[in-house]
Design a protein around this motif. Structure first.
Motif, short mmCIF file in Angstrom:
data_model
loop_
_atom_site.label_atom_id
_atom_site.label_comp_id
_atom_site.label_asym_id
_atom_site.label_seq_id
_atom_site.Cartn_x
_atom_site.Cartn_y
_atom_site.Cartn_z
N ASP A 1 0.82 -1.21 0.00
CA ASP A 1 0.00 0.00 0.00
C ASP A 1 0.86 1.26 0.00
O ASP A 1 0.53 2.25 -0.65
CB ASP A 1 -0.91 -0.02 1.23
CG ASP A 1 -1.88 1.15 1.25
OD1 ASP A 1 -2.70 1.24 0.34
OD2 ASP A 1 -1.79 1.97 2.19
N LYS A 2 1.99 1.20 0.71
CA LYS A 2 2.85 2.37 0.86
C LYS A 2 3.59 2.69 -0.44
O LYS A 2 3.62 3.85 -0.89
CB LYS A 2 3.87 2.11 1.98
CG LYS A 2 4.63 3.35 2.43
CD LYS A 2 3.81 4.14 3.40
CE LYS A 2 4.57 5.35 3.90
NZ LYS A 2 3.74 6.21 4.75
N HIS B 1 0.50 4.01 -3.25
CA HIS B 1 0.64 5.45 -3.03
C HIS B 1 1.99 6.02 -3.45
O HIS B 1 2.11 7.23 -3.69
CB HIS B 1 0.41 5.79 -1.55
CG HIS B 1 -1.02 5.72 -1.14
ND1 HIS B 1 -1.55 4.63 -0.49
CD2 HIS B 1 -2.04 6.59 -1.30
CE1 HIS B 1 -2.84 4.85 -0.24
NE2 HIS B 1 -3.16 6.01 -0.72
N GLU C 1 4.57 6.40 -1.51
CA GLU C 1 5.01 7.29 -0.43
C GLU C 1 6.31 6.82 0.19
O GLU C 1 6.68 5.65 0.12
CB GLU C 1 3.92 7.37 0.65
CG GLU C 1 2.61 7.95 0.18
CD GLU C 1 1.55 7.90 1.26
OE1 GLU C 1 0.53 8.58 1.13
OE2 GLU C 1 1.74 7.14 2.25
#
Length: 502
Positions: free
Chosen positions: A106-107, A111, A113
């Motif tokens: 997810d990181k 995204h 990020e």
């Protein structure tokens, strides 16, 4: 913000590596007894429930925190002495491994990020790198290699917590999980007290050493010390040193700040936690908890969060509680005044041994994981007064002092890094006066007190690579996350003030 689980569903192949991870875990544990197979099955059911409720990450996060204090392990490769199990899989790893995968997915992929990084990250990183560096000179390189893998896992837990925890809801989730874990430990304690013995489960590295005391000078009074799911009474006491200070801080804040239902629930858990701490008959636990509370009250009073009347009230309640506890459980008094069955003598002997190892290897030590082999080659004069059997027993373990252990294995350089790391985490909240949320500050102070209590506990017990080290890095990460949330809150407050003034 959309749920991470819903975003992941747009990637049809994401579940393949996750399935592979679970398959590897299952294969690695397939030779275990029925107990661990049942635990693995329950973990998979837990994960299935996460898919069903469409909140995979937070359910796995709850499961990891819940199991982080449950000492059920399987040593895949055994190397070294009793306290150097080599490479192990713990119950919490079943939640941690897929959680880390989903977090990174997810990181980074969803995204793109960066992982959160602060000034608090540097000393734990330096300590980890120095651990790996000393492996090259270790007396037992294989044991050192496995320990470095464990220490790397602890550092990853710290980095993950510092990044993942962003909201008050997640903070509540953490303490709900710890509250449930306390209930499980209390139930196991009750069963142990009912049968009067340690309940040995497959995967639980329990020991009967020091769990049953006989006070000969008091007429042969027997005392059983429960362990819960922590494997030893001292470890259970250490768990209470971690969890009770933040709970006490929440109680001091009062019902108006945290709500009536939560306050009553925390009060119940706190009372049972104090009873558990007393029943462990862990003098190190009592000293560490007292030091943590005094530290917390002192800083809280200086910062205006803890009023003098609450301090006076706590001292009165504490004094009365001690009197009642001694009347109901006289073994608490006997534990302080009577013979400790050579416990102090064994600690003193191992300190002499550690001092000899340090004297001969002062700068870089004997290398991580090398203590057991170095101990057999460095016998101090103090051992001449001990029987051969007692010497053999002492040589199986490590010194009951974390600071001496670190210096023996990693030298003065490692000890300096380790102490600076603890000092940094202990002093950052007392020295930071930019807290706009009193509840957040109180919680951060409670977590800091837990770390301070741990630094005192390090003086009295052996700490190598077990669930207590996992909890230490978890609390490092939690404190870092609280400071991150505080920074965001202050920035939002400044932005709001500017908008209002304009």
């Amino acid at each position: 913000m959309a749920n991470p689980a819903s975003r992941i569903q747009h990637y049809p192949l994401w579940y393949l590596p996750l399935a592979g991870i679970f398959a590897l875990i299952y294969v690695s544990l397939s030779a275990l007894s029925f107990t661990w197979i049942v635990l693995l099955f329950l973990a998979l059911c837990f994960a299935a429930g996460a898919f069903w409720f469409k909140d995979i990450q937070n359910v796995l996060f709850f499961g990891f925190v819940f199991t982080s204090s449950i000492s059920l392990t399987k040593a895949l490769i055994v190397e070294g002495g009793i306290y150097t199990p080599g490479l192990s899989v713990t119950l919490s790893d079943i939640f941690l491994i897929p959680l880390l995968f989903l977090w990174l997915f997810d990181k980074k992929i969803v995204h793109g990020e960066k992982i959160y990084w602060s000034k608090l990250h540097f000393l734990p990183l330096i300590f980890l790198l120095w651990s790996w560096a000393t492996m090259a000179i270790s007396e037992d390189k294989l044991a050192g290699f496995f320990l470095c893998i464990s220490f790397t896992k602890y550092f990853v837990i710290f980095v993950f917590f510092a990044d993942y925890v962003k909201t008050p809801r997640q903070i509540r989730l953490i303490f709900y999980a710890f509250g449930l874990a306390m209930c499980v430990h209390f139930m196991m304690m009750f069963l142990e007290l009912m049968v009067g013995n340690i309940i040995d489960l497959q995967g639980a590295k329990t020991t009967t050493t020091g769990t049953s005391l006989v006070f000969a000078e008091a007429g042969g009074v027997h005392a059983f010390r429960p362990s819960g799911f922590m494997g030893h009474p001292n470890a259970l006491a250490d768990l209470m040193v971690f969890l009770l200070p933040p709970m006490l801080m929440m109680l001091i804040l009062g019902q108006s700040k945290i709500g009536n239902v939560r306050w009553m629930a925390i009060l119940g858990l706190f009372v049972f936690g104090i009873i558990a701490l007393l029943l462990t008959l862990s003098r190190a636990g009592w000293i560490s908890f007292t030091a943590a509370v005094l530290f917390m009250l002192f800083i809280g009073y200086k910062r205006g969060v803890v009023m003098r009347k609450y301090i006076n009230m706590l001292f009165v309640i504490g004094g009365i509680s001690i009197i009642i506890a001694v009347m109901v459980f006289p073994t608490i008094y006997l534990r302080i005044t009577e013979s400790d069955e050579r416990s102090s003598e064994s600690r003193l002997a191992m300190m002499h041994q550690a001092a000899l190892i340090i004297q001969r290897n002062p700068v870089v030590g004997v290398g991580i994981g090398g203590y057991n082999r170095a101990a057999r080659a460095n016998i101090p004069e103090f051992f001449a007064h001990l029987s051969p059997w007692f010497q053999d027993e002492l040589l199986k373990g490590v010194v009951h002092n974390k600071y001496l252990l670190v210096m023996a294995e990693m030298g003065a350089i490692g000890l300096i890094i380790f102490v600076l790391m603890l000092w940094r985490f202990i002093m950052i909240v007392p020295n930071d006066r930019q807290w706009s949320d009193p509840v957040l500050f109180a919680l951060a102070l409670g977590v800091t007190a837990s770390i301070f209590g741990q630094s005192i506990f390090y003086l009295f017990d052996h700490f190598y690579a077990d669930q207590r080290i996992t909890l230490s890095y978890l609390f490092f990460g939690l404190l870092t996350a609280l400071l991150k949330i505080k920074t965001v809150q202050n920035r939002d407050l400044i932005t709001t003030s500017k908008n209002v003034s304009q």
